[in-house]
Design a protein around this motif. Sequence first.
Motif, PDB file in Angstrom:
ATOM      1  N   PRO A 160      36.209  34.962 -10.134  1.00 19.33           N
ATOM      2  CA  PRO A 160      36.977  33.717 -10.008  1.00 19.33           C
ATOM      3  C   PRO A 160      36.882  33.126  -8.603  1.00 19.33           C
ATOM      4  N   THR A 161      37.284  31.888  -8.477  1.00 18.75           N
ATOM      5  CA  THR A 161      37.300  31.224  -7.179  1.00 18.75           C
ATOM      6  C   THR A 161      38.566  31.590  -6.423  1.00 18.75           C
ATOM      7  N   LYS A 195      41.664  31.317  -3.902  1.00 16.66           N
ATOM      8  CA  LYS A 195      42.418  30.183  -3.364  1.00 16.66           C
ATOM      9  C   LYS A 195      43.550  30.698  -2.472  1.00 16.66           C
ATOM     10  N   PHE A 223      43.424  34.768  -7.110  1.00 20.41           N
ATOM     11  CA  PHE A 223      42.054  35.232  -7.292  1.00 20.41           C
ATOM     12  C   PHE A 223      41.929  35.702  -8.741  1.00 20.41           C
ATOM     13  N   SER A 243      44.721  29.573 -14.606  1.00 17.37           N
ATOM     14  CA  SER A 243      43.823  29.884 -13.485  1.00 17.37           C
ATOM     15  C   SER A 243      44.000  31.303 -12.969  1.00 17.37           C
ATOM     16  N   SER A 291      34.390  38.896  -3.670  1.00 16.13           N
ATOM     17  CA  SER A 291      34.805  37.525  -3.367  1.00 16.13           C
ATOM     18  C   SER A 291      33.999  36.923  -2.219  1.00 16.13           C
ATOM     19  N   GLN A 329      31.894  33.999  -2.845  1.00 20.66           N
ATOM     20  CA  GLN A 329      32.637  32.859  -3.367  1.00 20.66           C
ATOM     21  C   GLN A 329      33.386  32.099  -2.270  1.00 20.66           C
ATOM     22  N   LEU A 330      33.397  32.642  -1.053  1.00 15.01           N
ATOM     23  CA  LEU A 330      34.152  32.062   0.052  1.00 15.01           C
ATOM     24  C   LEU A 330      33.223  31.637   1.189  1.00 15.01           C
ATOM     25  N   PRO A 360      27.788  33.304   0.974  1.00 10.54           N
ATOM     26  CA  PRO A 360      27.695  32.494  -0.249  1.00 10.54           C
ATOM     27  C   PRO A 360      26.257  32.113  -0.549  1.00 10.54           C
ATOM     28  N   GLU A 394      39.863  26.758  -0.943  1.00  7.51           N
ATOM     29  CA  GLU A 394      39.457  26.904  -2.339  1.00  7.51           C
ATOM     30  C   GLU A 394      37.964  27.175  -2.394  1.00  7.51           C
ATOM     31  N   GLY A 395      37.619  28.459  -2.390  1.00  3.27           N
ATOM     32  CA  GLY A 395      36.214  28.828  -2.407  1.00  3.27           C
ATOM     33  C   GLY A 395      35.501  28.382  -1.146  1.00  3.27           C
TER      34      GLY A 395
END
Length: 286
Positions: A78-79, A81, A99, A130, A171, A174-175, A186, A243-244
């Motif tokens: 997931p993205t 936040k 997350f 979400s 993660s 994704q960040l 990323p 957010e990501g």
Amino acid sequence: MASAASYGLYFTTNTNTNRYKSPIFEPKTHSWPAAFVSSPPIILEKKSVGLSSSMMGIIPRATPSATAVESDDTDTVPTPKVIIDQDTDPDATVVEITFGDWLGALMDTMNALKNLGLNVAKANVFLDSSGKHNKFAITKADTGRKVEDPELLEAIRLTIINNLLEYHPESSSQLAMGATFGVEPPKEKVDVDIATHIRVDDDGPNRSLLYMETADRPGLLVDLVKIITDVNITVESGEFDTEGLLAKAKFHVSYRGKAISRPLQQVLANSLRYFLRRPTTEEASF
């Protein structure tokens, strides 16, 4: 010099090792409502106002935790936040972390925030489409008041993200911070020029509402406040979302106690775009 124009935002090298721990900042004694009034004249100097190399050096690169959850299917990650909310509660800074439904009790994150000299109370946890949203109410341990210093707010943000990268290394890709603190940068590269969107709306006779979206990076919250105050605009409160790969900000702003005029709105938007444009190799290096 009048007190209303004597405040500023300064970067200093930390000399007190017990003040904040990982990441370490040394903020001046400012407050969110009054501290963001900068002194004239307006000077647009083409340079980065981000974190110094000494600050970058003391933020550890996350390493996978022994208890980290591993995932082989990166498509399902997931993205992440992280929301820092200065509007909802007049007495506390509200932080929300999401997350997907992968996060646990976040005790390590709470302890890391306490090491910054903060009181951390878990407000609530709720679920929606979400994922699981973890909310915390944060105040300064020495005053019992909400956090109003932009450098300490950025320290809170980076501490949360660093803990997320440590305990959930999946993660990292994704960040945007994964390139600086994570184990895997990323795969997607965000073009700052394309990703940056700025809008200023009226929010009553005494203030305006600044909406902004851009590529995320360390020190961005401090940089944005510095850019805004360099054109003599006051930041009264706001919300800053990670957010990501993107950062989204919503600031309540004013000029001499009034809403920002159309010409000044254009000056503000141009100043932000000028500083947030794609950096040169020399400016991007630490």
